[in-house]
Design a protein around this motif. Structure first.
Motif, PDB file in Angstrom:
ATOM      1  N   SER A  79      36.297  34.655  34.849  1.00 48.98           N
ATOM      2  CA  SER A  79      36.176  34.541  36.295  1.00 48.98           C
ATOM      3  C   SER A  79      36.669  35.780  37.027  1.00 48.98           C
ATOM      4  O   SER A  79      36.310  35.998  38.168  1.00 48.98           O
ATOM      5  N   ALA A  80      37.514  36.569  36.345  1.00 50.61           N
ATOM      6  CA  ALA A  80      37.929  37.823  36.977  1.00 50.61           C
ATOM      7  C   ALA A  80      36.755  38.787  36.982  1.00 50.61           C
ATOM      8  O   ALA A  80      35.870  38.732  36.150  1.00 50.61           O
ATOM      9  N   ARG A  81      36.765  39.732  37.972  1.00 49.69           N
ATOM     10  CA  ARG A  81      35.645  40.665  38.079  1.00 49.69           C
ATOM     11  C   ARG A  81      35.599  41.628  36.910  1.00 49.69           C
ATOM     12  O   ARG A  81      36.635  41.953  36.310  1.00 49.69           O
ATOM     13  N   ALA A  82      34.403  42.077  36.608  1.00 47.48           N
ATOM     14  CA  ALA A  82      34.228  42.992  35.484  1.00 47.48           C
ATOM     15  C   ALA A  82      35.016  44.264  35.717  1.00 47.48           C
ATOM     16  O   ALA A  82      35.284  44.673  36.831  1.00 47.48           O
ATOM     17  N   GLY A  83      35.357  44.925  34.635  1.00 48.38           N
ATOM     18  CA  GLY A  83      36.043  46.213  34.730  1.00 48.38           C
ATOM     19  C   GLY A  83      37.543  46.096  34.617  1.00 48.38           C
ATOM     20  O   GLY A  83      38.254  47.072  34.739  1.00 48.38           O
ATOM     21  N   GLY A  84      38.094  44.891  34.419  1.00 49.82           N
ATOM     22  CA  GLY A  84      39.524  44.720  34.302  1.00 49.82           C
ATOM     23  C   GLY A  84      40.069  45.363  33.048  1.00 49.82           C
ATOM     24  O   GLY A  84      39.359  45.603  32.079  1.00 49.82           O
ATOM     25  N   THR A  85      41.376  45.635  33.062  1.00 41.95           N
ATOM     26  CA  THR A  85      42.007  46.251  31.903  1.00 41.95           C
ATOM     27  C   THR A  85      43.395  45.658  31.738  1.00 41.95           C
ATOM     28  O   THR A  85      44.030  45.263  32.718  1.00 41.95           O
ATOM     29  N   SER A  86      43.825  45.543  30.520  1.00 43.71           N
ATOM     30  CA  SER A  86      45.165  45.030  30.261  1.00 43.71           C
ATOM     31  C   SER A  86      46.168  46.161  30.112  1.00 43.71           C
ATOM     32  O   SER A  86      47.343  45.911  29.892  1.00 43.71           O
ATOM     33  N   THR A  87      45.697  47.419  30.250  1.00 45.20           N
ATOM     34  CA  THR A  87      46.568  48.573  30.063  1.00 45.20           C
ATOM     35  C   THR A  87      46.772  49.289  31.383  1.00 45.20           C
ATOM     36  O   THR A  87      45.810  49.614  32.078  1.00 45.20           O
ATOM     37  N   LEU A  88      48.031  49.512  31.741  1.00 39.59           N
ATOM     38  CA  LEU A  88      48.366  50.265  32.944  1.00 39.59           C
ATOM     39  C   LEU A  88      49.090  51.539  32.555  1.00 39.59           C
ATOM     40  O   LEU A  88      50.020  51.512  31.745  1.00 39.59           O
ATOM     41  N   VAL A  89      48.644  52.653  33.113  1.00 41.01           N
ATOM     42  CA  VAL A  89      49.304  53.940  32.880  1.00 41.01           C
ATOM     43  C   VAL A  89      50.382  54.126  33.928  1.00 41.01           C
ATOM     44  O   VAL A  89      50.197  53.775  35.098  1.00 41.01           O
ATOM     45  N   HIS A  90      51.498  54.692  33.537  1.00 42.68           N
ATOM     46  CA  HIS A  90      52.586  54.929  34.482  1.00 42.68           C
ATOM     47  C   HIS A  90      52.081  55.794  35.644  1.00 42.68           C
ATOM     48  O   HIS A  90      51.479  56.843  35.445  1.00 42.68           O
ATOM     49  N   GLY A  91      52.309  55.335  36.870  1.00 43.24           N
ATOM     50  CA  GLY A  91      51.874  56.067  38.058  1.00 43.24           C
ATOM     51  C   GLY A  91      50.435  55.810  38.474  1.00 43.24           C
ATOM     52  O   GLY A  91      49.951  56.419  39.430  1.00 43.24           O
ATOM     53  N   GLN A  92      49.760  54.893  37.769  1.00 42.74           N
ATOM     54  CA  GLN A  92      48.350  54.639  38.067  1.00 42.74           C
ATOM     55  C   GLN A  92      48.173  54.151  39.492  1.00 42.74           C
ATOM     56  O   GLN A  92      48.892  53.276  39.968  1.00 42.74           O
ATOM     57  N   ASP A  93      47.193  54.762  40.191  1.00 42.61           N
ATOM     58  CA  ASP A  93      46.808  54.408  41.564  1.00 42.61           C
ATOM     59  C   ASP A  93      47.960  54.506  42.547  1.00 42.61           C
ATOM     60  O   ASP A  93      48.017  53.792  43.554  1.00 42.61           O
TER      61      ASP A  93
END
Length: 521
Positions: free
Chosen positions: A243-257
């Motif tokens: 149900s979540a929108r496409a393009g999601g990721t389980s990995t976050l880079v430090h300082g992302q966005d």
């Protein structure tokens, strides 16, 4: 005189023929293929295109058809070409005494003596630039941002703060601390709000684009890349079941966005050099960097003097009178070239009024329209002589616009005399007024612009030609209706193409003079 009947009075019938041969092929039908035409023998003199072109260059000739005469190759008053004997192509008939008396002093440093030959087109532009550089340096002024558009920076633009001035969110989503899942705080953060309480590891808070990132945040998780689970905890990646929108990721880079403080610049950084023209984007940058005012060079002041008794200011042409096209056209273009137009005055063909207007003007640049040839009411040359002006350019080897001129009235003032025919006047504007105003307003170098031609263009045997072109798909498309008295071509044009003597072929790269585009608003 000014308007579509005032460029006449070239020196001899031979010059009429020379110019007509150069432009005849482009005076006719849009659909007819263009081809180079050799000089015609006497038996071929009545070619209608040649005669039309002759009529264009001979309008208002005191010995030829007057204003309003149809551009026809037949009938009474039609111009008759004079073929040149072989071996005498460069000979010129002597100037009649009456014409010589109406000539101006020699171009260059001298104020007296016989008139020199017209100067090459590129040299005329160089002379105009040099004339502007000879004037005193203009004192910078401070103006509010809303008044600075189109002006030129007199000092470098230096950042008054870091940009951004604090860590900001680049996206809508959640500011998170450490690895997930995260407990989400109830109250979110919006742009423009004060600093939020620090986040601890495993915490998150809703955040809007541009909002200040709270201390302790390590990244921003975009709205489309996260979801809350059944326990209300924030998870990275799509919800189970998709149900979540496409393009999601389980990995976050430090300082992302996160846009860190000073990512674009730090306080004291030089953002733009002096001499930069203030565009809408420059206004935005200056405001973001903390400026309320800018230090700029003031606009050169220009005055337009429209000459000619035959001009109407309203309604259709009638009774041998024509509409003034240059009065409405020149001031916006002068403003787009950086000038402040302080006055537009219509003087008719009154030599005394012209003298008073020129000698009383306080403008940096005076622009006259028409009256630069040697006809009975062409008063510009005699008036300049009477005023003690120094002619710097007296005629340019360019078509249209050959009789344009540049004069120094005194150390801090110049006059550009434009021919009266509309396209010829535009030629003079871009040849002499543009380089002079460019230097006065602080833009030291012209930006060269070249494009390749889509079609062949016929050239003058000896002079440069300036023709209207439209720029389409990276190519210059020559436009029809490019006679000196015509506006239809220039109205659809993006630029004037600089055609060398002899013409240009398809695929040849030519310099373009961009038509000034006034800021709208």
């Amino acid at each position: 005189m000014t308007g579509p009947g005032a460029q006449g009075n070239l020196d001899t019938e031979e010059r009429h023929v020379e110019e007509a041969l150069a432009v005849a092929n482009e005076s006719g039908s849009r659909d007819r293929p263009q081809e180079t035409r050799p000089a015609r023998p006497p038996e071929d003199r009545q070619d209608p295109d040649l005669d039309e072109a002759l009529a264009l260059v001979r309008e208002r000739d005191p010995h030829g058809p007057g204003p309003g005469t149809p551009l026809s190759g037949t009938g009474a008053g039609a111009p008759t070409p004079m073929p040149r004997p072989a071996g005498h192509e460069n000979d010129r008939a002597p100037v009649p005494d009456s014409a010589a008396e109406n000539r101006s002093p020699a171009a260059g440093a001298s104020k007296h003596g016989a008139r020199d030959e017209a100067v090459p087109w590129s040299e005329a532009r160089t002379v105009a630039e040099r004339a502007a550089r000879s004037m005193s340096r203009r004192e910078p002024v401070g103006v509010p941002l809303e008044a600075a558009l189109g002006l030129v920076l007199a000092t470098p633009l230096t950042a008054l703060t870091d940009l951004p001035s604090f860590d900001t969110s680049a996206m809508d989503g959640w500011a998170v601390a450490g690895p997930g899942p995260w407990d989400v705080r109830e109250k979110g953060i919006l742009a423009g709000h004060a600093e939020h309480a620090p986040l601890g590891d495993g915490e998150a808070v809703r955040i809007a684009t541009g909002a200040r990132v709270p201390p302790g945040a390590t990244a921003v998780l975009r709205s489309e890349h996260g979801h809350t689970d059944d326990k209300g905890r924030l998870q990275a990646g799509p919800r189970a079941g998709g149900s979540a929108r496409a393009g999601g990721t389980s990995t976050l880079v430090h300082g992302q966005d996160i846009r860190p403080r000073g990512q674009e610049c730090h306080s004291g950084d030089r953002l733009l050099p002096l001499g930069t023209q203030v565009t809408p984007a420059v206004l935005g940058l200056a405001a973001a960097a903390g400026y309320d005012d800018l230090t700029v060079l003031p606009r050169p002041r220009a005055e337009v003097l429209v000459l000619g008794d035959e001009l109407l200011t309203e309604g259709p042409p009638r009774d041998g009178l024509i509409r003034d096209a240059l009065g409405p056209m020149l001031p916006p273009w002068l403003r787009a070239l950086g000038a402040e137009v302080v006055a537009v005055r219509r003087l008719g063909d009154d030599a005394e009024a012209l003298y008073r207007a020129i000698t009383s003007s306080t403008a940096d640049l005076i622009v006259t329209t028409g009256g630069t040839a040697s006809g009975p009411v062409d008063h510009v040359h005699p008036t300049l002589r009477r005023a003690g002006a120094e002619l710097l350019v007296d005629g340019v080897k360019v078509r249209p616009g050959h009789p344009m001129l540049l004069a120094r009235m005194h150390e801090e003032q110049h006059l550009v005399g434009l021919p009266g025919n509309p396209l010829a006047a535009v030629s003079g504007l871009l040849t002499l007024a543009e380089p002079l105003l460019r230097i006065l307003r602080g833009r030291t170098e012209a930006q060269p612009w070249t494009q390749t031609l889509t079609d062949s263009v016929h050239g003058h045997p000896h002079d440069t030609r300036l023709i209207p072109v439209a720029v389409r798909g990276g190519h210059a498309v020559p436009l029809h209706y490019n006679g000196p008295a015509m506006l239809r071509g220039i109205a659809a044009a993006d630029a004037l193409a600089v055609v060398p003597p002899g013409g240009a072929r398809p695929g040849q790269e030519l310099e373009l003079l961009e038509l000034p585009r006034p800021w709208v608003g």
